[in-house]
Design a protein around this motif. Structure first.
Motif, PDB file in Angstrom:
ATOM      1  N   ILE A  37       0.861  -1.191   0.000  1.00  0.00           N
ATOM      2  CA  ILE A  37       0.000   0.000   0.000  1.00  0.00           C
ATOM      3  C   ILE A  37       0.894   1.238   0.000  1.00  0.00           C
ATOM      4  O   ILE A  37       1.717   1.415   0.899  1.00  0.00           O
ATOM      5  N   VAL A  38       0.734   2.070  -1.003  1.00  0.00           N
ATOM      6  CA  VAL A  38       1.490   3.315  -1.120  1.00  0.00           C
ATOM      7  C   VAL A  38       0.548   4.478  -0.811  1.00  0.00           C
ATOM      8  O   VAL A  38      -0.444   4.695  -1.507  1.00  0.00           O
ATOM      9  N   THR A  39       0.863   5.203   0.250  1.00  0.00           N
ATOM     10  CA  THR A  39       0.047   6.352   0.625  1.00  0.00           C
ATOM     11  C   THR A  39       0.928   7.347   1.379  1.00  0.00           C
ATOM     12  O   THR A  39       2.145   7.144   1.485  1.00  0.00           O
ATOM     13  N   ASP A  40       0.345   8.419   1.876  1.00  0.00           N
ATOM     14  CA  ASP A  40       1.146   9.363   2.657  1.00  0.00           C
ATOM     15  C   ASP A  40       0.857   9.188   4.142  1.00  0.00           C
ATOM     16  O   ASP A  40      -0.058   8.459   4.543  1.00  0.00           O
ATOM     17  N   ASP A  41       1.649   9.858   4.954  1.00  0.00           N
ATOM     18  CA  ASP A  41       1.544   9.698   6.401  1.00  0.00           C
ATOM     19  C   ASP A  41       0.175  10.128   6.914  1.00  0.00           C
ATOM     20  O   ASP A  41      -0.413   9.475   7.789  1.00  0.00           O
ATOM     21  N   PHE A  42      -0.363  11.213   6.351  1.00  0.00           N
ATOM     22  CA  PHE A  42      -1.660  11.727   6.798  1.00  0.00           C
ATOM     23  C   PHE A  42      -2.763  10.709   6.543  1.00  0.00           C
ATOM     24  O   PHE A  42      -3.550  10.385   7.433  1.00  0.00           O
ATOM     25  N   LEU A  43      -2.826  10.190   5.325  1.00  0.00           N
ATOM     26  CA  LEU A  43      -3.894   9.252   4.988  1.00  0.00           C
ATOM     27  C   LEU A  43      -3.742   7.929   5.733  1.00  0.00           C
ATOM     28  O   LEU A  43      -4.727   7.252   6.014  1.00  0.00           O
ATOM     29  N   SER A  44      -2.500   7.563   6.061  1.00  0.00           N
ATOM     30  CA  SER A  44      -2.294   6.301   6.779  1.00  0.00           C
ATOM     31  C   SER A  44      -2.901   6.330   8.179  1.00  0.00           C
ATOM     32  O   SER A  44      -3.105   5.280   8.795  1.00  0.00           O
ATOM     33  N   LYS A  45      -3.196   7.523   8.668  1.00  0.00           N
ATOM     34  CA  LYS A  45      -3.810   7.683   9.989  1.00  0.00           C
ATOM     35  C   LYS A  45      -5.309   7.975   9.896  1.00  0.00           C
ATOM     36  O   LYS A  45      -5.950   8.276  10.900  1.00  0.00           O
ATOM     37  N   SER A  46      -5.843   7.890   8.687  1.00  0.00           N
ATOM     38  CA  SER A  46      -7.243   8.256   8.470  1.00  0.00           C
ATOM     39  C   SER A  46      -8.176   7.062   8.613  1.00  0.00           C
ATOM     40  O   SER A  46      -7.763   5.894   8.556  1.00  0.00           O
ATOM     41  N   ALA A  47      -9.464   7.382   8.745  1.00  0.00           N
ATOM     42  CA  ALA A  47     -10.486   6.331   8.805  1.00  0.00           C
ATOM     43  C   ALA A  47     -10.562   5.582   7.481  1.00  0.00           C
ATOM     44  O   ALA A  47     -10.899   4.385   7.458  1.00  0.00           O
ATOM     45  N   ASN A  68       6.225   6.991   2.526  1.00  0.00           N
ATOM     46  CA  ASN A  68       7.181   8.027   2.107  1.00  0.00           C
ATOM     47  C   ASN A  68       6.779   8.609   0.752  1.00  0.00           C
ATOM     48  O   ASN A  68       7.423   8.385  -0.268  1.00  0.00           O
ATOM     49  N   VAL A  69       5.671   9.344   0.765  1.00  0.00           N
ATOM     50  CA  VAL A  69       5.163  10.008  -0.444  1.00  0.00           C
ATOM     51  C   VAL A  69       5.134  11.509  -0.190  1.00  0.00           C
ATOM     52  O   VAL A  69       4.558  11.970   0.789  1.00  0.00           O
ATOM     53  N   LYS A  70       5.768  12.261  -1.063  1.00  0.00           N
ATOM     54  CA  LYS A  70       5.797  13.720  -0.952  1.00  0.00           C
ATOM     55  C   LYS A  70       5.043  14.337  -2.131  1.00  0.00           C
ATOM     56  O   LYS A  70       4.923  13.707  -3.182  1.00  0.00           O
ATOM     57  N   PRO A  71       4.577  15.567  -1.982  1.00  0.00           N
ATOM     58  CA  PRO A  71       4.048  16.268  -3.166  1.00  0.00           C
ATOM     59  C   PRO A  71       5.159  16.345  -4.219  1.00  0.00           C
ATOM     60  O   PRO A  71       6.332  16.476  -3.874  1.00  0.00           O
ATOM     61  N   ASN A  72       4.800  16.232  -5.493  1.00  0.00           N
ATOM     62  CA  ASN A  72       5.807  16.197  -6.552  1.00  0.00           C
ATOM     63  C   ASN A  72       6.827  15.088  -6.255  1.00  0.00           C
ATOM     64  O   ASN A  72       7.978  15.368  -5.910  1.00  0.00           O
ATOM     65  N   ARG A  74       9.606  12.202  -5.703  1.00  0.00           N
ATOM     66  CA  ARG A  74      11.011  12.199  -6.087  1.00  0.00           C
ATOM     67  C   ARG A  74      11.438  10.826  -6.596  1.00  0.00           C
ATOM     68  O   ARG A  74      11.016   9.790  -6.083  1.00  0.00           O
ATOM     69  N   ALA A  75      12.339  10.830  -7.573  1.00  0.00           N
ATOM     70  CA  ALA A  75      12.821   9.588  -8.164  1.00  0.00           C
ATOM     71  C   ALA A  75      13.479   8.685  -7.126  1.00  0.00           C
ATOM     72  O   ALA A  75      13.260   7.468  -7.120  1.00  0.00           O
ATOM     73  N   GLU A  76      14.272   9.272  -6.230  1.00  0.00           N
ATOM     74  CA  GLU A  76      14.982   8.446  -5.246  1.00  0.00           C
ATOM     75  C   GLU A  76      14.021   7.758  -4.280  1.00  0.00           C
ATOM     76  O   GLU A  76      14.276   6.637  -3.821  1.00  0.00           O
ATOM     77  N   ASP A  77      12.892   8.404  -3.970  1.00  0.00           N
ATOM     78  CA  ASP A  77      11.895   7.784  -3.096  1.00  0.00           C
ATOM     79  C   ASP A  77      11.209   6.612  -3.797  1.00  0.00           C
ATOM     80  O   ASP A  77      10.902   5.589  -3.180  1.00  0.00           O
ATOM     81  N   CYS A  78      10.983   6.766  -5.108  1.00  0.00           N
ATOM     82  CA  CYS A  78      10.397   5.673  -5.894  1.00  0.00           C
ATOM     83  C   CYS A  78      11.340   4.475  -5.912  1.00  0.00           C
ATOM     84  O   CYS A  78      10.914   3.322  -5.740  1.00  0.00           O
ATOM     85  N   ASP A  79      12.626   4.736  -6.099  1.00  0.00           N
ATOM     86  CA  ASP A  79      13.612   3.649  -6.153  1.00  0.00           C
ATOM     87  C   ASP A  79      13.671   2.893  -4.822  1.00  0.00           C
ATOM     88  O   ASP A  79      13.722   1.658  -4.799  1.00  0.00           O
ATOM     89  N   ALA A  80      13.667   3.641  -3.715  1.00  0.00           N
ATOM     90  CA  ALA A  80      13.741   3.015  -2.397  1.00  0.00           C
ATOM     91  C   ALA A  80      12.514   2.151  -2.126  1.00  0.00           C
ATOM     92  O   ALA A  80      12.616   1.047  -1.574  1.00  0.00           O
ATOM     93  N   MET A  81      11.352   2.643  -2.541  1.00  0.00           N
ATOM     94  CA  MET A  81      10.119   1.894  -2.320  1.00  0.00           C
ATOM     95  C   MET A  81      10.065   0.656  -3.218  1.00  0.00           C
ATOM     96  O   MET A  81       9.570  -0.405  -2.803  1.00  0.00           O
ATOM     97  N   ALA A  82      10.583   0.761  -4.428  1.00  0.00           N
ATOM     98  CA  ALA A  82      10.617  -0.390  -5.334  1.00  0.00           C
ATOM     99  C   ALA A  82      11.494  -1.488  -4.762  1.00  0.00           C
ATOM    100  O   ALA A  82      11.166  -2.685  -4.884  1.00  0.00           O
ATOM    101  N   LYS A  83      12.590  -1.110  -4.125  1.00  0.00           N
ATOM    102  CA  LYS A  83      13.489  -2.089  -3.508  1.00  0.00           C
ATOM    103  C   LYS A  83      12.756  -2.889  -2.432  1.00  0.00           C
ATOM    104  O   LYS A  83      12.892  -4.119  -2.345  1.00  0.00           O
ATOM    105  N   ILE A  84      11.929  -2.194  -1.647  1.00  0.00           N
ATOM    106  CA  ILE A  84      11.146  -2.862  -0.608  1.00  0.00           C
ATOM    107  C   ILE A  84      10.133  -3.813  -1.243  1.00  0.00           C
ATOM    108  O   ILE A  84       9.956  -4.952  -0.791  1.00  0.00           O
ATOM    109  N   ALA A  85       9.458  -3.356  -2.294  1.00  0.00           N
ATOM    110  CA  ALA A  85       8.460  -4.192  -2.970  1.00  0.00           C
ATOM    111  C   ALA A  85       9.078  -5.475  -3.516  1.00  0.00           C
ATOM    112  O   ALA A  85       8.481  -6.560  -3.435  1.00  0.00           O
TER     113      ALA A  85
END
Length: 387
Positions: A37-47, A68-72, A74-85
């Protein structure tokens, strides 16, 4: 020789209040067993995240959460998340969020099956289909749940690149539950709504429009004109919220098979350089590009005015009627308290020439309704800044 059009749409859409509860059953039906599940910190705490989580648990689906999702994005964040997947051996990805979460999830899904890094897949076609992706939009703006591209920031170059492919990056499923948007703050309702409007207007007026995208774009404009202000004033207007989500989705379907133009070329520039939210960036420039483009296709902008529900006097030419649409968008931005260019941190007159040059060099400028140069962008920036 007859003209040939190519309309891309391979995403199944499940739409309506409460469909978020069916996510687990949908995942199970598709045969997936472990999802990221890819989401941001705010939504992860939502109902809403709790509803998603419980739905997956009830269906016996294993899941892990990454926020770890930011507005706009970043490529490096995508790479790090892909490694986890890859390490976790997930067989599908669920994106819960706005355009940033969905774009990041698309890039992650692409890296998992294609290898390399996000930057290496920037602006080139993929070799393999992405890992299956389910998109759950939390805003009514981007239409990213049905598009085959992700706009990702290459921070090294301060450049927004596109990772995408009309065959290999099509989301498997879009779960469009307007319940999620009932809690959106007014500022997001406004900027995302004008983002959707921009998609529809540019899809209808770029050089490569086609009959199917035309129909979708005009319907989207009509829905937004009838519902955006209602949703802004009363965020719990269920009919307005649902219509805005539908408009956002069909706007995505429209522009991904036609294109967008100069408004987006500008928005991608200021988004990469000043981290301006995409919807806000589009809002800043939309009416000025509309006015600039009218001479190229006045009849199309007249159609837009008609779709907006603007009254036309019998004596009006297409150009005069089209200008009413420009006035409508300027007034809408004011009603929705969209910031002006002067209010955006970092955008100063000293940066105008560089912004104009980068925007003019953006490939999206090539499909704009009217040929646009660096000098044109510069004049329009000055006009927007001084109004």
């Amino acid at each position: 020789m007859l003209e040939v059009n190519n309309f891309f749409h391979g995403t199944r859409i499940v739409e309506g209040y409460g469909v978020l509860n069916e996510t687990g059953n949908e995942v199970k039906t598709l045969g997936f067993k472990k999802v990221l599940i890819v989401t941001d910190d705010f939504l992860s705490k939502s109902a809403h995240y709790q509803v998603l989580k419980e739905s997956l648990e009830k269906a016996g689906i294993e899941y892990l959460l990454e926020t770890n999702v930011k507005p706009n994005p970043r490529a490096e964040d995508c790479d790090a998340m892909a490694k986890i997947a890859i390490e976790e051996k997930v067989d599908a990805i669920i994106a819960l969020g706005g355009g940033s979460a969905m774009d990041q999830a698309k890039a992650v899904a692409a890296i998992v099956t294609n290898g390399k890094t996000t930057v290496e897949w920037g602006d080139v076609e993929l070799e393999h289909s992405i890992l299956p992706l389910i998109c759950i939009p939390s805003t009514a703006g981007t239409g990213s749940e049905v598009t085959w591209c992700a706009v990702i920031t290459d921070t090294a170059r301060m450049y927004k690149m596109t990772v995408g492919d009309p065959i290999h990056m099509i989301p498997t499923l879009a779960i469009c539950d307007p319940t999620i948007t009932l809690d959106l703050p007014q500022s997001l309702t406004a900027s995302c709504g004008v983002d959707a409007l921009t998609h529809c207007i540019e899809a209808y007026t770029v050089k490569v429009h086609q009959p199917i995208t035309d129909a979708l774009a005009l319907k989207g404009i009509s829905l937004i004109a009838q519902n955006l202000e209602k949703a802004y004033v009363n965020g719990h207007d269920k009919e307005a919220r649902r219509n805005m989500m539908i408009a956002s989705t069909i706007g995505g379907m429209a522009f991904i098979s036609s294109n967008v133009g100069a408004v987006h070329a500008f928005a991608e520039t200021v988004g990469a350089w000043f981290d301006t939210p995409h919807g806000v960036a589009n809002s800043l420039f939309l009416p000025y590009i509309m006015e600039f483009n009218i001479p190229a296709c006045p009849e199309r902008f007249a159609d837009i005015a008609d779709a907006m529900g603007i009254e036309r006097e019998e004596s009006m030419s297409d150009e005069q009627y089209a200008l009413k649409a420009v006035e409508y968008v300027k007034a809408l931005n004011r009603k929705l308290n969209i910031p002006t260019i002067k209010e955006i941190k970092g955008i100063t007159e000293e940066r105008f020439e560089a912004i104009a040059e980068r925007s003019a060099n953006n490939v999206l400028s090539n499909d704009n309704a009217r040929k646009i140069t660096k000098e044109d962008y510069l004049e329009l920036l000055k006009k927007a800044y001084n109004e």
